[in-house]
Design a protein around this motif. Structure first.
Motif, PDB file in Angstrom:
ATOM      1  N   ARG A 185       0.913  -1.147   0.057  1.00 62.86           N
ATOM      2  CA  ARG A 185       0.097  -0.001  -0.076  1.00 62.86           C
ATOM      3  C   ARG A 185       0.902   1.457   0.008  1.00 62.86           C
ATOM      4  O   ARG A 185       0.566   2.269  -0.804  1.00 62.86           O
ATOM      5  N   ARG A 186       2.063   1.248   0.726  1.00 66.98           N
ATOM      6  CA  ARG A 186       2.975   2.286   0.744  1.00 66.98           C
ATOM      7  C   ARG A 186       3.607   2.648  -0.675  1.00 66.98           C
ATOM      8  O   ARG A 186       3.634   3.661  -1.097  1.00 66.98           O
ATOM      9  N   SER A 187       3.794   1.538  -1.160  1.00 72.21           N
ATOM     10  CA  SER A 187       4.480   1.571  -2.554  1.00 72.21           C
ATOM     11  C   SER A 187       3.386   2.184  -3.604  1.00 72.21           C
ATOM     12  O   SER A 187       3.692   3.129  -4.141  1.00 72.21           O
ATOM     13  N   VAL A 188       2.438   1.759  -3.468  1.00 71.43           N
ATOM     14  CA  VAL A 188       1.193   2.438  -4.420  1.00 71.43           C
ATOM     15  C   VAL A 188       1.228   3.954  -4.108  1.00 71.43           C
ATOM     16  O   VAL A 188       1.014   4.858  -5.043  1.00 71.43           O
ATOM     17  N   VAL A 189       0.911   4.326  -2.709  1.00 70.57           N
ATOM     18  CA  VAL A 189       0.969   5.816  -2.727  1.00 70.57           C
ATOM     19  C   VAL A 189       2.170   6.513  -2.976  1.00 70.57           C
ATOM     20  O   VAL A 189       2.099   7.484  -3.591  1.00 70.57           O
ATOM     21  N   ILE A 190       3.363   5.877  -2.900  1.00 68.65           N
ATOM     22  CA  ILE A 190       4.695   6.547  -3.352  1.00 68.65           C
ATOM     23  C   ILE A 190       4.639   6.773  -4.874  1.00 68.65           C
ATOM     24  O   ILE A 190       4.957   7.903  -5.358  1.00 68.65           O
ATOM     25  N   ALA A 191       4.128   5.638  -5.270  1.00 71.68           N
ATOM     26  CA  ALA A 191       3.970   5.899  -7.058  1.00 71.68           C
ATOM     27  C   ALA A 191       3.354   6.665  -7.490  1.00 71.68           C
ATOM     28  O   ALA A 191       3.472   7.356  -8.405  1.00 71.68           O
ATOM     29  N   VAL A 192       1.953   7.089  -6.853  1.00 72.66           N
ATOM     30  CA  VAL A 192       0.874   7.915  -7.004  1.00 72.66           C
ATOM     31  C   VAL A 192       1.645   9.421  -7.212  1.00 72.66           C
ATOM     32  O   VAL A 192       1.477  10.141  -7.922  1.00 72.66           O
ATOM     33  N   ILE A 193       2.154   9.546  -5.965  1.00 73.48           N
ATOM     34  CA  ILE A 193       2.898  10.682  -5.440  1.00 73.48           C
ATOM     35  C   ILE A 193       3.922  11.008  -6.858  1.00 73.48           C
ATOM     36  O   ILE A 193       3.931  12.303  -7.264  1.00 73.48           O
ATOM     37  N   SER A 194       4.846  10.081  -7.002  1.00 73.56           N
ATOM     38  CA  SER A 194       5.758  10.410  -8.162  1.00 73.56           C
ATOM     39  C   SER A 194       5.124  10.725  -9.503  1.00 73.56           C
ATOM     40  O   SER A 194       5.590  11.494 -10.306  1.00 73.56           O
ATOM     41  N   PHE A 195       3.948   9.967  -9.705  1.00 72.30           N
ATOM     42  CA  PHE A 195       3.022  10.388 -10.891  1.00 72.30           C
ATOM     43  C   PHE A 195       2.931  11.903 -11.012  1.00 72.30           C
ATOM     44  O   PHE A 195       2.966  12.400 -11.899  1.00 72.30           O
ATOM     45  N   VAL A 196       2.108  12.157  -9.825  1.00 70.36           N
ATOM     46  CA  VAL A 196       1.794  13.514  -9.525  1.00 70.36           C
ATOM     47  C   VAL A 196       2.696  14.450  -9.858  1.00 70.36           C
ATOM     48  O   VAL A 196       2.790  15.419 -10.566  1.00 70.36           O
ATOM     49  N   ILE A 197       3.784  14.295  -9.376  1.00 67.49           N
ATOM     50  CA  ILE A 197       5.179  15.116  -9.323  1.00 67.49           C
ATOM     51  C   ILE A 197       5.463  15.256 -10.802  1.00 67.49           C
ATOM     52  O   ILE A 197       5.802  16.471 -11.372  1.00 67.49           O
ATOM     53  N   ALA A 198       5.761  14.188 -11.493  1.00 63.44           N
ATOM     54  CA  ALA A 198       6.297  14.109 -12.583  1.00 63.44           C
ATOM     55  C   ALA A 198       5.192  14.684 -13.592  1.00 63.44           C
ATOM     56  O   ALA A 198       5.707  15.575 -14.599  1.00 63.44           O
ATOM     57  N   GLY A 199       3.910  14.650 -13.408  1.00 59.55           N
ATOM     58  CA  GLY A 199       2.979  15.303 -14.258  1.00 59.55           C
ATOM     59  C   GLY A 199       2.812  16.950 -14.279  1.00 59.55           C
ATOM     60  O   GLY A 199       2.697  17.552 -15.146  1.00 59.55           O
ATOM     61  N   VAL A 200       2.971  17.302 -12.873  1.00 55.97           N
ATOM     62  CA  VAL A 200       3.267  18.638 -12.661  1.00 55.97           C
ATOM     63  C   VAL A 200       4.483  19.243 -13.337  1.00 55.97           C
ATOM     64  O   VAL A 200       4.311  20.187 -14.019  1.00 55.97           O
ATOM     65  N   ILE A 201       5.683  18.542 -13.350  1.00 54.22           N
ATOM     66  CA  ILE A 201       6.697  18.941 -14.185  1.00 54.22           C
ATOM     67  C   ILE A 201       6.617  18.992 -15.493  1.00 54.22           C
ATOM     68  O   ILE A 201       6.937  20.110 -16.213  1.00 54.22           O
ATOM     69  N   ILE A 202       5.915  18.060 -16.149  1.00 52.42           N
ATOM     70  CA  ILE A 202       5.357  18.150 -17.717  1.00 52.42           C
ATOM     71  C   ILE A 202       4.657  19.253 -17.840  1.00 52.42           C
ATOM     72  O   ILE A 202       4.858  19.929 -18.959  1.00 52.42           O
ATOM     73  N   THR A 203       3.632  19.430 -17.107  1.00 52.89           N
ATOM     74  CA  THR A 203       2.891  20.715 -17.260  1.00 52.89           C
ATOM     75  C   THR A 203       3.257  21.848 -17.170  1.00 52.89           C
ATOM     76  O   THR A 203       3.118  22.790 -17.768  1.00 52.89           O
ATOM     77  N   MET A 204       4.262  22.328 -15.862  1.00 60.58           N
ATOM     78  CA  MET A 204       5.079  23.274 -16.121  1.00 60.58           C
ATOM     79  C   MET A 204       5.975  23.651 -17.077  1.00 60.58           C
ATOM     80  O   MET A 204       5.866  24.691 -17.564  1.00 60.58           O
ATOM     81  N   SER A 205       6.591  22.725 -17.766  1.00 61.85           N
ATOM     82  CA  SER A 205       7.548  22.888 -18.897  1.00 61.85           C
ATOM     83  C   SER A 205       6.806  23.187 -19.893  1.00 61.85           C
ATOM     84  O   SER A 205       7.060  24.025 -20.640  1.00 61.85           O
ATOM     85  N   LEU A 206       5.457  22.398 -20.111  1.00 62.24           N
ATOM     86  CA  LEU A 206       4.683  22.731 -21.429  1.00 62.24           C
ATOM     87  C   LEU A 206       4.152  24.392 -21.370  1.00 62.24           C
ATOM     88  O   LEU A 206       4.398  25.152 -22.285  1.00 62.24           O
ATOM     89  N   VAL A 207       3.695  24.732 -20.190  1.00 57.12           N
ATOM     90  CA  VAL A 207       3.190  26.160 -20.029  1.00 57.12           C
ATOM     91  C   VAL A 207       4.322  26.950 -20.111  1.00 57.12           C
ATOM     92  O   VAL A 207       4.252  28.254 -20.758  1.00 57.12           O
ATOM     93  N   SER A 208       5.520  26.597 -19.830  1.00 58.40           N
ATOM     94  CA  SER A 208       6.655  27.706 -19.729  1.00 58.40           C
ATOM     95  C   SER A 208       7.122  27.818 -21.346  1.00 58.40           C
ATOM     96  O   SER A 208       7.452  28.831 -21.789  1.00 58.40           O
ATOM     97  N   VAL A 209       7.220  26.811 -22.189  1.00 59.09           N
ATOM     98  CA  VAL A 209       7.491  26.721 -23.379  1.00 59.09           C
ATOM     99  C   VAL A 209       6.566  27.689 -24.232  1.00 59.09           C
ATOM    100  O   VAL A 209       6.733  28.432 -25.155  1.00 59.09           O
ATOM    101  N   ILE A 210       5.124  27.264 -24.151  1.00 62.82           N
ATOM    102  CA  ILE A 210       4.247  28.004 -24.699  1.00 62.82           C
ATOM    103  C   ILE A 210       4.104  29.417 -24.484  1.00 62.82           C
ATOM    104  O   ILE A 210       3.941  30.097 -25.297  1.00 62.82           O
ATOM    105  N   SER A 211       4.293  29.832 -22.961  1.00 62.45           N
ATOM    106  CA  SER A 211       4.211  31.269 -22.883  1.00 62.45           C
ATOM    107  C   SER A 211       5.660  31.933 -23.371  1.00 62.45           C
ATOM    108  O   SER A 211       5.607  33.076 -23.610  1.00 62.45           O
ATOM    109  N   HIS A 212       6.784  31.354 -23.453  1.00 65.19           N
ATOM    110  CA  HIS A 212       7.745  31.940 -24.109  1.00 65.19           C
ATOM    111  C   HIS A 212       7.639  32.109 -25.511  1.00 65.19           C
ATOM    112  O   HIS A 212       8.151  33.235 -26.047  1.00 65.19           O
TER     113      HIS A 212
END
Length: 108
Positions: A55-82
């Protein structure tokens, strides 16, 4: 819980931690997180509930998915705004690339 199930749970925990640590390397995080969730589900076996480690490993994996998704989203927003829009980048890729190379050569 038998030895095989515990091995899957430990592998899931190790992969989820690797996925969390490598969130800046987005693809590695997604691959390790997905494998961690699969191994956590496999560790359940014939038992009705997952072990606490799984259960802990599933929670940690979901957290890593969320963080990686935020990084991708922020990168895309940064490129589009630039550059204004994604279609502009695609249409003018060679010009943007040569400009970046000229700027890099000027810094040397």
């Amino acid at each position: 819980m038998n030895r095989t199930n515990l091995s899957f749970a430990n592998a899931a925990l190790a992969l989820s931690i690797i996925g969390l640590v490598t969130c800046c390397c987005v693809y590695t995080s997604f691959i390790c997180g997905a494998l961690a969730i699969i191994f956590a589900i496999l560790s359940k076996g014939e038992y009705p509930k997952m072990s606490p480690v799984a259960r802990r490993s599933v929670v940690i994996a979901v957290i890593s998915f969320v963080i990686a998704g935020v990084i991708i989203t922020m990168s895309l927003v940064s490129v589009i705004s630039h550059y204004g829009s994604l279609s502009y980048i695609i249409e003018n890729y060679s010009q943007i690339y040569s400009d970046m190379l000229n700027e890099a050569n000027a810094l040397q």
